[in-house]
Design a protein around this motif. Structure first.
Motif, mmCIF file in Angstrom:
data_model
loop_
_atom_site.group_PDB
_atom_site.id
_atom_site.type_symbol
_atom_site.label_atom_id
_atom_site.label_comp_id
_atom_site.label_asym_id
_atom_site.label_seq_id
_atom_site.Cartn_x
_atom_site.Cartn_y
_atom_site.Cartn_z
ATOM 1 N N GLN A 1 0.830 -1.189 0.000
ATOM 2 C CA GLN A 1 0.000 0.000 0.000
ATOM 3 C C GLN A 1 0.873 1.250 0.000
ATOM 4 O OE1 GLN A 1 -3.374 -0.264 -0.264
ATOM 5 N NE2 GLN A 1 -3.104 -2.498 -0.329
ATOM 6 N N MET A 2 0.280 2.365 -0.382
ATOM 7 C CA MET A 2 0.989 3.640 -0.372
ATOM 8 C C MET A 2 0.147 4.669 0.354
ATOM 9 S SD MET A 2 2.516 3.943 -4.255
ATOM 10 C CE MET A 2 3.786 5.120 -3.807
ATOM 11 N N THR A 3 0.840 5.558 1.068
ATOM 12 C CA THR A 3 0.141 6.684 1.669
ATOM 13 C C THR A 3 -0.178 7.699 0.573
ATOM 14 O OG1 THR A 3 2.173 7.926 2.112
ATOM 15 C CG2 THR A 3 1.443 6.343 3.808
ATOM 16 N N GLU A 4 -1.001 8.679 0.911
ATOM 17 C CA GLU A 4 -1.337 9.720 -0.059
ATOM 18 C C GLU A 4 -0.092 10.474 -0.504
ATOM 19 O OE1 GLU A 4 -4.172 13.729 -0.402
ATOM 20 O OE2 GLU A 4 -4.368 12.371 1.312
ATOM 21 N N LYS A 5 0.810 10.756 0.434
ATOM 22 C CA LYS A 5 2.043 11.466 0.094
ATOM 23 C C LYS A 5 2.929 10.614 -0.814
ATOM 24 C CE LYS A 5 6.033 13.930 1.992
ATOM 25 N NZ LYS A 5 6.908 13.408 0.922
ATOM 26 N N GLN A 6 3.045 9.308 -0.496
ATOM 27 C CA GLN A 6 3.867 8.431 -1.322
ATOM 28 C C GLN A 6 3.308 8.342 -2.738
ATOM 29 O OE1 GLN A 6 3.602 4.982 1.228
ATOM 30 N NE2 GLN A 6 5.677 5.264 2.028
ATOM 31 N N ALA A 7 1.991 8.328 -2.864
ATOM 32 C CA ALA A 7 1.365 8.293 -4.185
ATOM 33 C C ALA A 7 1.683 9.568 -4.969
ATOM 34 C CB ALA A 7 -0.142 8.098 -4.049
ATOM 35 N N LYS A 8 1.633 10.715 -4.285
ATOM 36 C CA LYS A 8 1.963 11.983 -4.939
ATOM 37 C C LYS A 8 3.434 12.016 -5.347
ATOM 38 C CE LYS A 8 -1.547 14.835 -2.633
ATOM 39 N NZ LYS A 8 -1.778 15.959 -1.688
ATOM 40 N N ASP A 9 4.301 11.485 -4.483
ATOM 41 C CA ASP A 9 5.736 11.449 -4.803
ATOM 42 C C ASP A 9 5.996 10.569 -6.020
ATOM 43 O OD1 ASP A 9 6.326 13.105 -2.676
ATOM 44 O OD2 ASP A 9 6.767 11.470 -1.298
#
Length: 205
Positions: free
Chosen positions: A25-33
């Protein structure tokens, strides 16, 4: 069972299926990065798929490309020379994310901290690497501010052998200290242990 070999083929992104039940899974920040990385560098690491176009490595990258509206794009993918068993597919799904190395934090300190922050390192990791204070602003970004305190001034003592080093650490109760490497905050002094030893003997300390 035939030995696995992989080769590169082309696939349309919209024809690929994400791995159902992927535990990664990815956090919202990781997805944006990740989106920022794909926008800047495009797709560099090639996803791997099974014979049914199911993604077994690179699910997050494919999902990000779909989010970017690139479903009609053709990309390179790695495909096996035979069907994978379900156990093989599930195992590699995990291995591709888990069998990775660890960071050398001292070497990371040679990179620009703002770049590391943008890439996805969190505030606690950067504070540990650079010994800086990360302050979040209203936009959710983390501008880096050096803590300009006297503890950035430090002394480096060069010992000639392990015995001297052990004595020094015990005598002065030496603890490891990180320097703020990028902006060179604070001053470093280098003193040879032999000089301190002679002063100790003369009673000058």
């Amino acid at each position: 069972m035939k030995h696995l070999e992989w080769h590169t083929e082309k696939r349309k992104i919209s024809d690929l299926t994400l791995f159902e039940g992927n535990p990664r899974q990815m956090t919202e920040k990781q997805a944006k990065d990740l989106l920022k990385s794909l926008q800047k560098f495009n797709l560099v690491e090639i996803p791997a798929i099974d014979q049914n176009n199911r993604v077994i490595a690179g699910n997050m990258r494919i999902q990000a490309l779909q989010t970017m509206g690139r479903g009609n794009d053709e990309i390179d993918v790695r495909v096996a020379n035979r069907d994978l068993t379900e156990d093989e597919a599930r195992e590699y799904l995990i291995r591709s994310n888990k069998n990775v190395g660890e960071w050398d934090w001292d070497l990371l300190a040679n990179f620009d901290e703002r770049v590391l922050l943008e890439i996805g390192f969190n505030r606690n990791e950067l504070e540990d690497i650079f010994d800086v204070e990360i302050q979040e602003n209203n936009e959710g970004d983390y501008p880096i501010t050096a803590k300009l305190y006297e503890h950035y001034n430090f002394v480096t003592i060069v010992t000639e052998n392990d015995i001297d080093q052990a004595f020094l650490e015990n005598f002065f109760e030496v603890k490891s200290r990180k320097s703020y490497k990028k902006n060179r905050v604070g001053r470093c002094r280098v003193v040879r242990f032999s000089e301190i030893e002679s002063k100790l003997k003369e009673g000058k300390t």
